[in-house]
Enzyme design. Structure first.
Site, PDB file in Angstrom:
ATOM      1  N   LYS A  62       0.833  -1.211   0.000  1.00 44.76           N
ATOM      2  CA  LYS A  62       0.000   0.000   0.000  1.00 44.76           C
ATOM      3  C   LYS A  62       0.864   1.256   0.000  1.00 44.76           C
ATOM      4  O   LYS A  62       0.645   2.185  -0.769  1.00 44.76           O
ATOM      5  CB  LYS A  62      -0.907  -0.010   1.249  1.00 44.76           C
ATOM      6  CG  LYS A  62      -1.495   1.347   1.579  1.00 44.76           C
ATOM      7  CD  LYS A  62      -2.295   1.343   2.850  1.00 44.76           C
ATOM      8  CE  LYS A  62      -1.515   1.478   4.133  1.00 44.76           C
ATOM      9  NZ  LYS A  62      -1.208   2.841   4.583  1.00 44.76           N
ATOM     10  N   ASN A  63       1.877   1.282   0.883  1.00 49.71           N
ATOM     11  CA  ASN A  63       2.654   2.515   1.041  1.00 49.71           C
ATOM     12  C   ASN A  63       3.647   2.757  -0.090  1.00 49.71           C
ATOM     13  O   ASN A  63       4.340   3.777  -0.095  1.00 49.71           O
ATOM     14  CB  ASN A  63       3.351   2.536   2.405  1.00 49.71           C
ATOM     15  CG  ASN A  63       2.342   2.754   3.527  1.00 49.71           C
ATOM     16  OD1 ASN A  63       1.187   3.115   3.261  1.00 49.71           O
ATOM     17  ND2 ASN A  63       2.755   2.525   4.761  1.00 49.71           N
TER      18      ASN A  63
ATOM     19  N   CYS B 233      -5.205   7.752   9.792  1.00 52.67           N
ATOM     20  CA  CYS B 233      -5.198   7.070  11.085  1.00 52.67           C
ATOM     21  C   CYS B 233      -4.765   8.011  12.189  1.00 52.67           C
ATOM     22  O   CYS B 233      -3.799   8.752  12.050  1.00 52.67           O
ATOM     23  CB  CYS B 233      -4.257   5.857  11.018  1.00 52.67           C
ATOM     24  SG  CYS B 233      -4.988   4.435  10.195  1.00 52.67           S
TER      25      CYS B 233
ATOM     26  N   ASP C 152       4.850   0.253  12.277  1.00 53.18           N
ATOM     27  CA  ASP C 152       3.619  -0.402  11.799  1.00 53.18           C
ATOM     28  C   ASP C 152       3.507  -1.849  12.269  1.00 53.18           C
ATOM     29  O   ASP C 152       2.425  -2.435  12.218  1.00 53.18           O
ATOM     30  CB  ASP C 152       3.562  -0.384  10.261  1.00 53.18           C
ATOM     31  CG  ASP C 152       3.405   1.024   9.713  1.00 53.18           C
ATOM     32  OD1 ASP C 152       3.053   1.925  10.487  1.00 53.18           O
ATOM     33  OD2 ASP C 152       3.643   1.220   8.512  1.00 53.18           O
TER      34      ASP C 152
ATOM     35  N   ARG D 113      -8.431  -0.465   4.952  1.00 56.09           N
ATOM     36  CA  ARG D 113      -7.622   0.586   4.318  1.00 56.09           C
ATOM     37  C   ARG D 113      -6.332   0.014   3.750  1.00 56.09           C
ATOM     38  O   ARG D 113      -5.798   0.544   2.781  1.00 56.09           O
ATOM     39  CB  ARG D 113      -7.209   1.643   5.351  1.00 56.09           C
ATOM     40  CG  ARG D 113      -8.326   2.393   5.959  1.00 56.09           C
ATOM     41  CD  ARG D 113      -7.789   3.377   6.935  1.00 56.09           C
ATOM     42  NE  ARG D 113      -7.044   4.354   6.161  1.00 56.09           N
ATOM     43  CZ  ARG D 113      -6.896   5.600   6.499  1.00 56.09           C
ATOM     44  NH1 ARG D 113      -7.423   6.050   7.594  1.00 56.09           N
ATOM     45  NH2 ARG D 113      -6.219   6.412   5.733  1.00 56.09           N
TER      46      ARG D 113
HETATM   47  N1  EPU Z   1       6.984  14.299  11.358  1.00 57.56           N
HETATM   48  C1  EPU Z   1       7.108  15.618  11.735  1.00 57.56           C
HETATM   49  N2  EPU Z   1       6.921  16.569  10.780  1.00 57.56           N
HETATM   50  C2  EPU Z   1       6.623  16.280   9.489  1.00 57.56           C
HETATM   51  C3  EPU Z   1       6.493  14.921   9.122  1.00 57.56           C
HETATM   52  C4  EPU Z   1       6.684  13.949  10.080  1.00 57.56           C
HETATM   53  O1  EPU Z   1       7.378  15.936  12.889  1.00 57.56           O
HETATM   54  O2  EPU Z   1       6.473  17.187   8.668  1.00 57.56           O
HETATM   55  C5  EPU Z   1       7.191  13.238  12.384  1.00 57.56           C
HETATM   56  C6  EPU Z   1       5.897  12.458  12.652  1.00 57.56           C
HETATM   57  O3  EPU Z   1       5.052  13.118  13.568  1.00 57.56           O
HETATM   58  C7  EPU Z   1       6.434  11.147  13.182  1.00 57.56           C
HETATM   59  C8  EPU Z   1       7.730  10.963  12.381  1.00 57.56           C
HETATM   60  O4  EPU Z   1       8.054  12.256  11.848  1.00 57.56           O
HETATM   61  O5  EPU Z   1       6.746  11.291  14.531  1.00 57.56           O
HETATM   62  C9  EPU Z   1       7.672   9.960  11.259  1.00 57.56           C
HETATM   63  O6  EPU Z   1       6.540  10.151  10.473  1.00 57.56           O
HETATM   64  P1  EPU Z   1       6.556   9.987   8.884  1.00 57.56           P
HETATM   65  O7  EPU Z   1       6.378  11.330   8.266  1.00 57.56           O
HETATM   66  O8  EPU Z   1       7.725   9.172   8.458  1.00 57.56           O
HETATM   67  O9  EPU Z   1       5.224   9.155   8.665  1.00 57.56           O
HETATM   68  P2  EPU Z   1       4.269   9.299   7.421  1.00 57.56           P
HETATM   69  O10 EPU Z   1       5.075   9.609   6.217  1.00 57.56           O
HETATM   70  O11 EPU Z   1       3.114  10.150   7.750  1.00 57.56           O
HETATM   71  C10 EPU Z   1       4.468   6.782   6.672  1.00 57.56           C
HETATM   72  C11 EPU Z   1       3.520   5.646   6.449  1.00 57.56           C
HETATM   73  C12 EPU Z   1       2.970   5.167   7.793  1.00 57.56           C
HETATM   74  C13 EPU Z   1       4.152   4.727   8.659  1.00 57.56           C
HETATM   75  C14 EPU Z   1       5.168   5.871   8.795  1.00 57.56           C
HETATM   76  C15 EPU Z   1       6.422   5.464   9.530  1.00 57.56           C
HETATM   77  C16 EPU Z   1       2.640   6.116   4.241  1.00 57.56           C
HETATM   78  C17 EPU Z   1       1.484   6.542   3.411  1.00 57.56           C
HETATM   79  N3  EPU Z   1       2.437   6.091   5.561  1.00 57.56           N
HETATM   80  O12 EPU Z   1       3.710   7.809   7.306  1.00 57.56           O
HETATM   81  O13 EPU Z   1       2.133   4.060   7.521  1.00 57.56           O
HETATM   82  O14 EPU Z   1       3.694   4.377   9.935  1.00 57.56           O
HETATM   83  O15 EPU Z   1       5.556   6.342   7.480  1.00 57.56           O
HETATM   84  O16 EPU Z   1       7.037   4.416   8.892  1.00 57.56           O
HETATM   85  O17 EPU Z   1       3.688   5.787   3.722  1.00 57.56           O
HETATM   86  C18 EPU Z   1       0.367   2.554   7.910  1.00 57.56           C
HETATM   87  O18 EPU Z   1       0.589   2.051   6.795  1.00 57.56           O
HETATM   88  O19 EPU Z   1      -0.391   2.005   8.763  1.00 57.56           O
HETATM   89  C19 EPU Z   1       1.020   3.802   8.288  1.00 57.56           C
HETATM   90  C20 EPU Z   1       0.590   4.569   9.283  1.00 57.56           C
END
Ligand code: EPU
Length: 423
Positions: free
Chosen positions: A22-23, A116, A305, A397
């Site tokens: 998915k990601n 989420c 995850d 999802r």
């Molecule tokens: N963060 C910030 N500022 C930002 C962006 C992120 O402080 O501008 C912090 C977040 O709050 C968090 C950390 O950085 O503490 C890491 O978050 P990240 O941005 O890497 O997460 P994401 O890109 O929103 C993706 C996956 C998630 C997965 C995380 C971590 C996708 C679409 N989603 O989310 O997947 O948990 O990386 O690996 O790629 C899931 O599939 O269930 C899921 C939640």
């Protein structure tokens, strides 16, 4: 209302094929905006989040045809650059349209995303990186409005290796003038996959160190064909399922072991091994499982995850295990649900203590997010009696045909529709 009803305790046997990630599929769909024409994406998982991204693409003027797991995306007539709130509020990954729209059209309107509820999840890295590339971004009535006269490659530093922030910056950089360096980049397999896709589209993408990507932007990119990589989180979920019961005999196909190094090391410590048999891997476990210490980290560390999923397995290990969550501050909500089933997990601020082995007892529980929901399914399968899982749309999802895959293994799980007075 639809719920899952599970009668647990049955040993499971058979083979499961891991679906596309998915990601990886979500940023790939956003990246199709970067070129006009027809893309062919293979092994795309048919999950709610993918359909939601496609609805947004359609709203912007794109077309798609989904046959089995092959997705044809036609971006020829995309004109609109405003992502509607109604769709964006359903999916966190809608934030990926920021980089794609400002890269392709030098403008875009993207609502602050939903998704989420696992933590605050700010978007400051996305905003500051795209601003440095030349975008002006303002927040207008809950929408991020982006405008750029031109995008110019620069050196960017991420304070934390955010997955989707890295992906947004990569997409914008692929159509920016000159060279962009992203230091402190996320290096999850899904990020590397996006780099491969951008390369196939004509951008120059090179990893110059473990956490630095160099992207030479192009004036125009072209559509491409690419196969989505297997889903390492779905794989981790089925690995745990294979180990959950002494008599389970689960074979996994399309298992991306190269992306699962840390979870596999943890499984080995717990007492779980893989045995290759032809194309598939059989999950084998020791009679008695050992407790472990898990700390979630960005890749290649232990994935956040998978922590709820491993918590369910550690309930069957003899002794005290500890899991510390370092990425998302609200990712232990599932603990309250497991405790309703008798798990007795102790919650500290950013850690949980699991004392096993525990006999879980089926009860009604609620999925609080996608991975929490999957953990409850595993718990239900290992529990005595009947477990009913509410809010299953969250599980749908990101897990493709979960019920069907489990039924093939012999699990007693079904989808039940409740009358309004039952729900
Ligand atoms: N963060 C910030 N500022 C930002 C962006 C992120 O402080 O501008 C912090 C977040 O709050 C968090 C950390 O950085 O503490 C890491 O978050 P990240 O941005 O890497 O997460 P994401 O890109 O929103 C993706 C996956 C998630 C997965 C995380 C971590 C996708 C679409 N989603 O989310 O997947 O948990 O990386 O690996 O790629 C899931 O599939 O269930 C899921 C939640």
């Amino acid at each position: 209302m639809r719920i899952y009803e599970i009668k647990g305790g049955k040993p499971l046997k058979g083979e499961v094929k891991i679906s596309g990630a998915k990601n990886a599929a979500l940023p790939a769909i956003a990246a199709t905006l970067l070129a006009r024409g027809v893309f062919k994406l293979e092994s795309v998982p048919r999950v709610r989040d993918v359909f939601c991204m496609l609805e947004i693409l359609k709203h912007l003027g794109g077309k798609y045809k989904f046959e089995d797991h092959t997705l044809l995306v036609d971006t020829t007539s995309i004109r609109d650059t405003v992502v509607p709130y109604k769709l964006a509020s359903k999916i966190r990954a809608s934030i990926l349209f920021m980089g794609a729209l400002v890269g392709a059209f030098k403008e875009g309107t993207v609502p602050l995303p939903g998704g989420c509820k696992i933590g605050k999840r700010p978007v400051n890295f996305h905003i500051s990186g795209l601003t440095k590339l030349g975008a002006e971004i303002c927040l207008d009535h809950g929408n991020l409005v982006l405008k750029a006269r031109r995008l110019k490659g620069r050196e960017l530093v991420l304070d934390f290796p955010s997955v989707t922030a890295t992906e947004n910056l990569m997409m914008a950089a692929a159509l920016a003038e000159g060279e962009t360096l992203i230091k402190g980049a996320a290096r999850e397999p899904e990020v590397v996959f996006l780099g491969e896709m951008l390369k196939r589209m004509g951008a120059e993408v090179k990893w110059i160190s473990e956490d630095t990507i160099c992207i030479k932007g192009k004036k125009n990119l072209n559509p491409c064909e690419i196969e989505i990589i297997p889903d390492r989180i779905e794989a981790g979920t089925f690995l745990v399922l294979g180990a959950l019961h002494k008599n389970n005999r689960i074979f996994l196909r399309n298992l991306p072991i190269e992306y699962l190094e840390t979870p596999l090391l943890k499984l080995k410590e717990i007492g779980v091994k893989l045995k290759k048999q032809g194309e598939a891997f059989l999950v084998k476990r020791k009679k008695e499982l050992s407790p472990v210490r898990i700390i979630t980290q960005p890749y290649p560390g232990f994935p956040t995850d998978l922590q709820p999923i491993f918590a369910v397995l550690l309930l069957q290990a003899k002794g005290i295990s500890k899991i510390t969550e370092t990425l998302f501050e609200n990712r232990f909500l599932y603990v309250y649900e497991l405790n309703r089933m008798g798990a007795g997990i102790e919650l500290e601020e950013r850690s949980i203590l699991i004392k096993g082995p525990v006999k879980l007892v089926g009860s009604p529980v609620k999925a609080t997010d996608l991975r929490a929901g999957a953990a409850l399914v595993l718990a239900g399968l290992s529990a005595e009696n009947t477990t009913q899982i509410y809010e299953i749309h969250l599980i749908e999802r990101g897990y493709e045909n979960l019920v069907e895959k489990l039924q093939t293994l012999g699990a007693d799980i079904s989808v039940k529709t409740l009358n309004p007075d039952e729900s």
